[in-house]
Design an enzyme around this catalytic site. Structure first.
Site, PDB file in Angstrom:
ATOM      1  N   GLY A  26       0.822  -1.195   0.000  1.00 16.01           N
ATOM      2  CA  GLY A  26       0.000   0.000   0.000  1.00 16.01           C
ATOM      3  C   GLY A  26       0.853   1.240   0.000  1.00 16.01           C
ATOM      4  O   GLY A  26       2.065   1.178   0.199  1.00 16.01           O
ATOM      5  N   THR A  67      -1.700  -2.999   7.714  1.00 13.00           N
ATOM      6  CA  THR A  67      -1.170  -2.199   6.606  1.00 13.00           C
ATOM      7  C   THR A  67      -1.976  -0.924   6.402  1.00 13.00           C
ATOM      8  O   THR A  67      -1.422   0.164   6.226  1.00 13.00           O
ATOM      9  CB  THR A  67      -1.182  -3.030   5.313  1.00 13.00           C
ATOM     10  OG1 THR A  67      -0.286  -4.114   5.474  1.00 13.00           O
ATOM     11  CG2 THR A  67      -0.748  -2.197   4.117  1.00 13.00           C
ATOM     12  N   GLU A  71      -0.842   3.034   6.559  1.00  8.65           N
ATOM     13  CA  GLU A  71      -0.982   4.020   5.473  1.00  8.65           C
ATOM     14  C   GLU A  71      -1.810   5.223   5.920  1.00  8.65           C
ATOM     15  O   GLU A  71      -1.530   6.357   5.518  1.00  8.65           O
ATOM     16  CB  GLU A  71      -1.590   3.365   4.230  1.00  8.65           C
ATOM     17  CG  GLU A  71      -0.772   2.210   3.640  1.00  8.65           C
ATOM     18  CD  GLU A  71       0.682   2.566   3.355  1.00  8.65           C
ATOM     19  OE1 GLU A  71       1.003   3.762   3.227  1.00  8.65           O
ATOM     20  OE2 GLU A  71       1.514   1.636   3.300  1.00  8.65           O
ATOM     21  N   HIS A 113       0.466   7.563   7.586  1.00  5.16           N
ATOM     22  CA  HIS A 113       1.175   8.425   6.627  1.00  5.16           C
ATOM     23  C   HIS A 113       0.266   9.543   6.120  1.00  5.16           C
ATOM     24  O   HIS A 113       0.674  10.689   5.984  1.00  5.16           O
ATOM     25  CB  HIS A 113       1.629   7.612   5.409  1.00  5.16           C
ATOM     26  CG  HIS A 113       2.825   6.750   5.644  1.00  5.16           C
ATOM     27  ND1 HIS A 113       3.955   7.191   6.267  1.00  5.16           N
ATOM     28  CD2 HIS A 113       3.071   5.454   5.286  1.00  5.16           C
ATOM     29  CE1 HIS A 113       4.853   6.206   6.298  1.00  5.16           C
ATOM     30  NE2 HIS A 113       4.333   5.143   5.715  1.00  5.16           N
ATOM     31  N   HIS A 166       8.067   6.978   8.690  1.00  4.02           N
ATOM     32  CA  HIS A 166       8.599   5.722   9.227  1.00  4.02           C
ATOM     33  C   HIS A 166       9.583   6.022  10.356  1.00  4.02           C
ATOM     34  O   HIS A 166      10.404   6.941  10.219  1.00  4.02           O
ATOM     35  CB  HIS A 166       9.335   4.940   8.136  1.00  4.02           C
ATOM     36  CG  HIS A 166       8.448   4.450   7.039  1.00  4.02           C
ATOM     37  ND1 HIS A 166       8.717   4.660   5.710  1.00  4.02           N
ATOM     38  CD2 HIS A 166       7.293   3.753   7.083  1.00  4.02           C
ATOM     39  CE1 HIS A 166       7.769   4.116   4.974  1.00  4.02           C
ATOM     40  NE2 HIS A 166       6.889   3.558   5.780  1.00  4.02           N
ATOM     41  N   THR A 210       9.347   7.913  19.614  1.00  6.48           N
ATOM     42  CA  THR A 210       9.648   6.638  18.959  1.00  6.48           C
ATOM     43  C   THR A 210      11.157   6.527  18.845  1.00  6.48           C
ATOM     44  O   THR A 210      11.792   7.403  18.256  1.00  6.48           O
ATOM     45  CB  THR A 210       9.034   6.579  17.545  1.00  6.48           C
ATOM     46  OG1 THR A 210       9.509   7.688  16.789  1.00  6.48           O
ATOM     47  CG2 THR A 210       7.532   6.599  17.598  1.00  6.48           C
TER      48      THR A 210
HETATM   49 ZN   LIG Z   1       5.019   3.336   5.222  1.00 10.50          ZN
END
Ligand SMILES: [Zn+2]
Length: 754
Positions: free
Chosen positions: A215, A255, A259, A262, A268, A287
């Protein structure tokens, strides 16, 4: 850590997944490469991204994680702060990728659990002491449980479409392009991206090199040119957690959550670049930095493993990789089950700064996600794989109506036999006459009725099977400009990059050129460009061939999509059923497809405009013999699969029934002559035989009609001479062809009677 750009990290990730089964089943996410290609097209997107990242740095100076903890974290459920209307477009080709409404609902439910911190796997989040350096002095406490956030975002399928019609928030489109999954496909079905969060579901996503992508999202930065592609695209078997997408299958169920992260501006966690712990990583501080180490066999270890992190004041220490993060690539028991508090803060900033039109109360009413209709009528939908064919051919239609229970189906086939049918699956329909015809389907269910009419959906071509003239090239249409009138057609996957007449050629004046597309390569990759001939009646010709010349240089793909060569393909097909089915006759691929050399010589940089300067830069493709059917209704198709190479040229497309290039070479070796030629009364045909042969000589007129035998018998080695006399065959002035058959090989020669 030295600089590693995003692309490399993605590639290393891909390598790592091949090498180590334990991390083999990662998400392959194409978001970063998608953004890179979008930013090439729309530089404002890159500027907008930089501006948001800079704004976010200021914003986080006042960031307090406690502001992003909710009552839900104390065991109570809070109302969502943001409600997002969603439309799901399902691109399918009547296969399993046409996922059920229940599967789509399961994804929306999963998303809401993910974003509301309600998933059952949250128990797998870790906390404990961590000693980053085996013999070092320090141990650090980490607690990913308490970092997990209720993002307070809820997704709802739209209840009203942009025109105010009742909808279940699902659109289904039948298309063979379900295996492309690129931006051009999105544009064929998109709802106003300022009002709806568009999610596209496809069979597969092909971008750049052939590594499969699960994706990709479009980042929120920089609309304008990119508005019509804003949303996420996900393959069907990673969308939802029932049906074709189930937990435990190779693709993981999170998944789509990744997405959506994002789409709301998250990066990431392994997005580390110029320094060890700066914000040019994933932009959020809670993170820990991660890094794909291609040689690591221990994916559960801290993969930064770099002491310099421990000296970093802002992000110390280098804690265990947060496999729990939805935004990383990990899979496994503790993987992919949380967003952090600061990721939540960043997503909220995107929602309030950029995506604010979506969740306004006005828009929630416009899209019907509050106070919308309770139920809608079903939607009638169908397609066929055979939109263009000849009379008497049978056509199958497939129903894919959707949107609730359907009790009756009523079909109408204008010009078809049968002309009507009641039921979900009609029999094959025969069309007896040429023309363009509508197809209508009406569906009825407990919630109402809908009717879909596809105007001029079926094209039945006239039986224009042409009989080629015997003799030399028949369809050398290139220079005539009227090839379309002769029934030749080009077809394209995506009509933005077409063949056009170009004044460089193998012979004579011009060829047809498909221009390379270095600026929009992601959308062009894998596109098919086809030239389809009209139908020819070849049933009376023992010798048949089809040939053309082409020129092509392989290219260097931009590094944004993987670099290096990929695989173009040139294929020739024939059909004897009016293009309903095609048989592959030849395939040219790999570096053999290049006409400028092999190996590295086959490749030309995409920045150079490839022009085949002379005949040595062209190659012939010839199919002959049994590969060209001796049938009444033969079509040819030349198909080129574009994979990011340089310009492609096509010239001298020819159909012959006696003389082909191979045969021309034979003719030269036997020194075939007719003298005089033109002639008024008689001409002497001479040729040389190297051995004793059985020879026959036939005469044809220009339409290919057989006029008679000039000679038939065995001849010895040496020069042979046979006279042809005009009175013997009662020839009027005009063009004729003599055909020699020598030991089963044929060739022809044009003669002119004055
Ligand atoms: Zn990604």
């Amino acid at each position: 850590m030295k600089k590693l750009d995003m692309k490399k990290l993605l590639l290393i990730g891909a390598l790592a997944m091949m090498g180590h089964a334990s991390i083999a089943q990662v998400h392959r996410c194409g978001t970063d490469e998608h953004f890179e290609s979008l930013a090439n097209q729309y530089p404002e997107a890159k500027a907008a991204k930089q501006k948001f990242d800079a704004d976010y740095l200021n914003f986080r100076a006042n960031y307090n994680p406690n502001d992003y903890k909710t009552a839900q974290q104390l065991g109570k459920k809070a109302n969502p702060k943001f409600i997002i209307p969603v439309v799901v477009h399902v691109f399918h080709n009547n296969g399993s990728e046409n996922i059920t409404e229940a599967q789509i609902n399961s994804e929306i439910n999963f998303l809401n659990k993910s974003f509301r911190n309600l998933n059952s796997d949250t128990v797998n989040r870790r906390k404990g002491w961590f000693k980053p350096v085996a013999n070092g002095p320090d141990s650090f406490w980490y607690d990913y449980k308490s970092l997990a956030a209720d993002v307070e975002v809820e997704f709802r399928l739209a209840k009203k479409d942009p025109q105010g019609n009742c909808t279940n928030g699902i659109v289904r489109i039948a298309t063979p392009l379900t295996s492309k999954g690129n931006d051009d496909l999105k544009k064929t079905s998109v709802w106003d991206t300022k009002r709806y969060f568009n999610m596209w579901v496809v069979r597969s996503i092909n971008r750049g090199n052939s590594i499969g992508i699960a994706g990709y999202a479009q980042f929120p930065f920089g609309f304008g040119g990119g508005a019509s592609t804003d949303g996420i695209m996900v393959i069907h078997n990673e969308f939802g957690n029932i049906g074709t997408s189930q937990p435990g299958q190779t693709p993981t169920v999170s998944t789509t959550t990744h997405e959506v992260g994002h789409w709301l501006g998250l990066y990431h966690p392994f997005q580390i670049s110029t320094d060890s712990c700066g914000l040019d990583g994933d932009g959020v501080m809670d993170t820990p930095p991660t890094y794909f180490n291609p040689s690591s066999t221990e994916p559960l270890r801290n993969r930064c493993n770099n002491k310099s992190f421990n000296t970093c004041s802002s992000e110390k220490p280098d804690l265990p990789d947060m496999q729990e993060a939805y935004m990383d690539y990990f899979i496994g028991n503790c993987a992919s089950n949380m967003f952090t508090l600061e990721q939540k803060a960043r997503m909220h900033k995107v929602l309030t700064d950029i995506r604010k039109t979506l969740w306004s109360e006005e828009n929630l009413r416009f899209t019907g996600v509050i106070d919308g209709p309770a139920t809608c009528p079903p939607l009638a939908a169908f397609n066929t794989q055979t939109q263009v064919t000849c009379a008497k051919q049978k056509i199958s239609f497939t129903d894919f109506s959707y949107g609730g229970t359907i009790s009756t189906y009523e079909w109408t086939f204008e010009g078809g036999d049968p002309a009507t049918f009641t039921g979900k699956t009609p029999p094959q329909i025969t069309y007896n006459n040429p023309g363009k015809f509508d197809v209508t389907l009406k569906v009825t269910g407990p919630n109402g009725t809908s009717t879909t009419v596809l105007n001029d959906y079926i094209t039945i071509q006239p039986e224009l099977s042409q009989t080629p003239a015997a003799g030399a090239y028949y369809a050398d249409w290139w220079y005539q400009n009227n090839w379309q009138e002769q029934g030749w057609t080009f077809t394209y996957d995506v009509p933005k990059n077409q063949f056009s007449r170009f004044p460089i050629s193998y012979e004579n004046n011009a060829s047809m050129r498909l221009t390379r597309d270095p600026f929009n390569i992601n959308s062009s990759i894998g596109n098919l460009f086809s030239l389809v001939s009209p139908s020819y009646d070849l049933s009376n010709f023992d010798t048949r061939y089809f040939e053309f010349y082409y020129a092509f240089a392989q290219g260097t793909l931009p590094t944004s999509i993987g670099g290096g060569n990929t695989t173009e393909e040139l294929k020739v097909y024939t059909s004897i059923d009016c293009g309903k089915t095609w048989q592959t006759r030849t395939t040219i691929g790999s570096t053999a497809i290049s006409t400028i050399g092999t190996g590295t010589a086959a490749v030309l940089a995409n920045t150079i405009d490839f022009m085949p300067a002379d005949k040595s830069k062209w190659k012939q493709v010839l199919i002959s013999g049994a590969s060209v059917p001796k049938a009444a209704n033969v079509k040819f198709k030349i198909e080129f699969k574009y994979q990011g190479g340089n310009n492609f040229y096509l010239d001298n497309v020819r159909l012959g029934t006696t003389t082909g290039t191979n045969q021309v070479a034979l003719a030269e070796s036997i020194n075939l002559k007719a003298q005089p030629n033109p002639f008024s009364q008689s001409s002497l045909i001479t040729y040389e035989l190297s051995t004793k042969e059985v020879v026959s000589i036939s005469l044809f007129d220009i339409t290919g009609k057989f006029l008679g035998n000039v000679f038939s018998g065995a001849q010895t080695a040496g020069t042979q001479a046979i006279e042809i006399n005009r009175n013997q065959f009662n020839l009027s002035s005009g063009i004729y062809f003599i055909e020699l058959n020598i030991g089963g090989k044929k060739l022809s020669h044009k003669v002119v009677v004055e």
